[in-house]
Design a protein around this motif. Sequence first.
Motif, short mmCIF file in Angstrom:
data_model
loop_
_atom_site.label_atom_id
_atom_site.label_comp_id
_atom_site.label_asym_id
_atom_site.label_seq_id
_atom_site.Cartn_x
_atom_site.Cartn_y
_atom_site.Cartn_z
N MET A 6 49.27 31.58 50.37
CA MET A 6 48.14 32.50 50.30
C MET A 6 48.60 33.86 49.76
O MET A 6 47.85 34.55 49.05
CB MET A 6 47.51 32.66 51.67
CG MET A 6 46.83 31.40 52.20
SD MET A 6 45.58 30.74 51.07
CE MET A 6 44.37 32.07 51.13
N GLU A 7 49.81 34.25 50.07
CA GLU A 7 50.33 35.53 49.57
C GLU A 7 50.37 35.52 48.04
O GLU A 7 50.01 36.50 47.38
CB GLU A 7 51.73 35.78 50.15
CG GLU A 7 52.32 37.11 49.71
CD GLU A 7 53.72 37.35 50.28
OE1 GLU A 7 54.34 38.34 49.88
OE2 GLU A 7 54.16 36.53 51.11
N THR A 8 50.83 34.37 47.47
CA THR A 8 50.89 34.26 46.00
C THR A 8 49.49 34.31 45.40
O THR A 8 49.26 34.92 44.35
CB THR A 8 51.57 32.93 45.62
OG1 THR A 8 52.82 32.83 46.28
CG2 THR A 8 51.77 32.84 44.12
N ILE A 13 45.34 37.27 42.29
CA ILE A 13 43.99 37.85 42.21
C ILE A 13 44.08 39.35 41.94
O ILE A 13 43.33 39.90 41.13
CB ILE A 13 43.20 37.57 43.51
CG1 ILE A 13 42.91 36.07 43.62
CG2 ILE A 13 41.90 38.37 43.54
CD1 ILE A 13 42.32 35.66 44.96
N SER A 14 45.03 40.00 42.59
CA SER A 14 45.24 41.44 42.38
C SER A 14 45.65 41.71 40.94
O SER A 14 45.18 42.67 40.31
CB SER A 14 46.31 41.96 43.34
OG SER A 14 46.57 43.32 43.10
N LYS A 52 38.44 36.91 54.49
CA LYS A 52 37.61 38.04 54.03
C LYS A 52 38.44 39.31 53.85
O LYS A 52 38.10 40.39 54.33
CB LYS A 52 36.48 38.32 55.04
CG LYS A 52 35.48 37.18 55.17
CD LYS A 52 34.39 37.51 56.18
CE LYS A 52 33.46 36.33 56.36
NZ LYS A 52 32.44 36.57 57.40
N LYS A 53 39.53 39.18 53.11
CA LYS A 53 40.44 40.31 52.95
C LYS A 53 39.83 41.42 52.08
O LYS A 53 39.96 42.60 52.40
CB LYS A 53 41.75 39.81 52.33
CG LYS A 53 42.83 40.88 52.24
CD LYS A 53 44.14 40.28 51.75
CE LYS A 53 45.21 41.35 51.65
NZ LYS A 53 46.50 40.79 51.16
N CYS A 58 37.18 37.27 47.87
CA CYS A 58 36.01 36.51 48.32
C CYS A 58 35.19 36.00 47.13
O CYS A 58 34.68 34.88 47.15
CB CYS A 58 35.13 37.38 49.22
SG CYS A 58 35.82 37.65 50.86
N TYR A 59 35.09 36.84 46.10
CA TYR A 59 34.34 36.38 44.92
C TYR A 59 35.07 35.23 44.23
O TYR A 59 34.46 34.23 43.84
CB TYR A 59 34.13 37.52 43.92
CG TYR A 59 33.47 37.02 42.65
CD1 TYR A 59 32.12 36.67 42.64
CD2 TYR A 59 34.21 36.85 41.48
CE1 TYR A 59 31.53 36.17 41.50
CE2 TYR A 59 33.62 36.35 40.34
CZ TYR A 59 32.27 36.01 40.35
OH TYR A 59 31.69 35.50 39.22
N PHE A 60 36.39 35.37 44.10
CA PHE A 60 37.17 34.29 43.49
C PHE A 60 36.99 33.00 44.28
O PHE A 60 36.81 31.92 43.71
CB PHE A 60 38.65 34.67 43.43
CG PHE A 60 39.55 33.55 43.00
CD1 PHE A 60 39.65 33.19 41.67
CD2 PHE A 60 40.28 32.82 43.94
CE1 PHE A 60 40.46 32.13 41.28
CE2 PHE A 60 41.10 31.77 43.56
CZ PHE A 60 41.19 31.42 42.22
#
Length: 932
Positions: A6-8, A13-14, A52-53, A58-60
């Motif tokens: 999940m970190e990757t 995404i960032s 929900k970070k 969330c959009y992705f």
Amino acid sequence: MDSPSMETIYQAISALYDNPNTSEKEKASLWLGDVQKSIHSWKIADQLLQQKKDVKSCYFAAQTMRSKVQHSLSELPQEAQISLRDSLISHLEGISSDVTPAILTQLSLALADLALQLTSWQNCVHDLIKLFSSKNEFALLEVLTVLPQETDSSSLKLGENRREEIKQELRANSQIVSFFLKECINNSQSSHVALKIVKCMTSWIQAGAMNIQEVPQNAVIGFSLQVLKDHNSINILHDAASDCVCAILHCLENSTCDDDVTKLLFDSVASLEESYHMAVAQEEEEKAANYARMFTELAETFLHVIIINTYNGTPHYAMRALELALTCVGHHDYEVAEITFNLWICLAEEIYDKNYQPFTDVFKPHIERLIEALARHCQYEPDLTQLPQEGDEFYEFRVKVFELIKDVVFIVGSSSVFRKMFGVLQADLPWEQTEAALFIMQAVGKNILPEEYEYVPKVVEAILSMPDSAHEAVRRTCLALLGELCEWVQRHPACLPACLDALLRALPRPALAPAAAAALQSICRACRSDAAQHCGQLLTAVRRADELQLPPPAAATLLRALAAAVGRLPPYRLAEAMSEATAVQLAGLVRLLEAPSTEVRKGTTADPMLWLDRLAALFRDVDVATPPSEPHPCLPAFKEAWPVVHRIMNKYVTEWRVMERSCRCVRFMVRCTGKHAVEMLDELARALPVLYARCPHSCLLYLAAVITDTLADDGPATSASLTRLLHDLLPRAVTLLTAPGGLKDNPDTVDDLFRLCVRYLQRCPAALVGGGGGGEGGALVGVLQLASAACSLDHRDANGTVMKFLLEVVRTANAARNKGEAERSPVQAAAVSAVSALGESLTYALLEASALHLHAYMLGDVAEVLLQLLSWQRAPTGAAESDWLRSSLLRLPRRPPAPTDIQCAQFHQYALRAEKCKEMTRLLRDFARLYR
């Protein structure tokens, strides 16, 4: 790929949304795309939604979930799909009203798409209302809005059976939904919620789920009409209410309602006229456009009733809708007027079909008012300094006005319109009003009788005497009007010299050159014999084209004007004129050949396309009939041009645009000289395969098809050259198309190769079925197998040409089916052999393509071929052969979405009985919907 952490995922995404480095963004986008395609994306998206970070993650996740449900639901077993449904419901229940709309929409679409595909979820609408109504009405409104919309989504392969099942469920639950929306509208004071309620109702109406008969009792529709009556309502809600009313009217057109309900709906919409005037007074342009949409939809809905009643002499109350639409045409904003254009086109078509003068006269006042209003809308701004060009909004609007007037003017008469506009010219008006009147006259100019002597001579005289100080917009429209009056000029040749002088004098003005050149072309075409006497002036203008800095399209048009005029010269003078005009263009090409650079500077004299387009224009419009026994006067120019064009093709062989223009140029040379071009055949037949081997441009295949069509049937030597040409081109083209992805990646080659094969079948069949490889039947069998593979190519032009080739082959086989072997020509024998061997596989290819790959509008061509194959099967000698259609049906996919056994049997039965292409097309479209 292995499941990433999940970190990757968050880091990627960032990088996608926040990293300013474009390269890093692209890498992140590609990697996340691969993640979305993997089986792990289901779990990843679910975790992102739970955590929900931030909004981006969330959009992705929501977008990933929607994409996976839509395209990859089969990856999940049935029990996992149930879990997915529960998870999506849980996510939506927890969404607040201030969530980013895109996230809510994507999750709602995911749940809706799942509900539509999950056949085990019976009565999903009832369940959704029961689950959400007490927890999250806001989310439920979004789900109920997108659910009917997705029913007819082309991206969702539901199949007609499942789609009809869903629509029945929607209709069965329409009252529950209406009650729910009524409760929402009564309990909420939020305009945002009201907007979603109206949009939801519109969605259900557009899906045909609401009973129009119940409209008078529908609270949401009543609310929408209240919104529309209130000129102070917010724009976004006004837009939604307008959409809702337009949807009702559209459904009303295709439904059978009580007269009382119909009249009530009409009166409700017509009563909005006062609100329209209030919107105009307050300069609410968006609201005025909404009213125009509704009034236009109202008139289109009742148009058939208006026509029938008026034709029978009993005017209908709905005639008022035309008045309402005309009121909108009178709005000061031309974009509002433009909304009504389709209505007037439909009205004109109905009137034209009736062809009854008393009936036509009823609508004359409407069209007169329409044209008067259009003349006002076409006026330029008084302070105009630069004329609008193609692509500008106002320019495109005037083009639409031009076409609309051409469509409707027969109702009032072209002479009447011309006379009224001439009356406008008589008054001392500002230039912009004068120009608008001339523009309307231009639209009807071609319809004016050549015998007219009262107004046209005065108009022509005024145009020819117009001072250079006149506004450029007026001068440009005058030149265009002169071109439209070309048939009148033909009948009055005394004015031709003055017309040509005026047009040639206008060429140096950049803003006037395109209109002047187009008018020259029109007049020279209409007055070929008389214009021939002025070829010297035209040739001088052609020589000075670059000195005058004519825009490239205007220069090419000028060449076409010259070509139209020189065609009536005596042969020796025509040959001289063509050589002289050709030499000017060849000089420009020779300068490029002598330059070391191969850079193409588009639109300049360093662009070979500029010179090639002019050459093509010159040969395109020469109209000269030369007996085969006499030399063609244009052939010397062809012979002079070909070596230079060939050298250009060799130098720029990798530039597809230059190659396309070169081939186009040679194509017009061949068409112009006809059979006389046989003298050039050997050179062309040697050059084209060499060029094609260096770089396989499909335009070379197109050129070969034109050469074949023009020069075939001209003796054994011609046949030998054409045979060599085909056999030299074919292997490279087939290799290109049989490579992995070759058909999909090269639709132009598919189009041009099969066009070439059609021409050979029609004009030189021996080349296709004779020697040159392919065993028995020559190259035909190999090409036929390639055509079978290309049946599923969803490119309109390419697929259409493939079908023409198949049709030609099967028709040829059918024509020879009952002949003895000794009576068949070689091409007939080859066609019979090929269809016997490949007919079954071809039938399956056509049926599979129709059901799974091709757009509905492409099935007409397929139907023609399939009819011919079934005709072959019905022939008396075909009794021993298997049933190709039945075996093809058995090979098609049977997992849902798919037809039932009964539906397959019905299709088989009806298809075997079909005799007309239209009937077979309808059967194929209905059958294909069962898979989509």
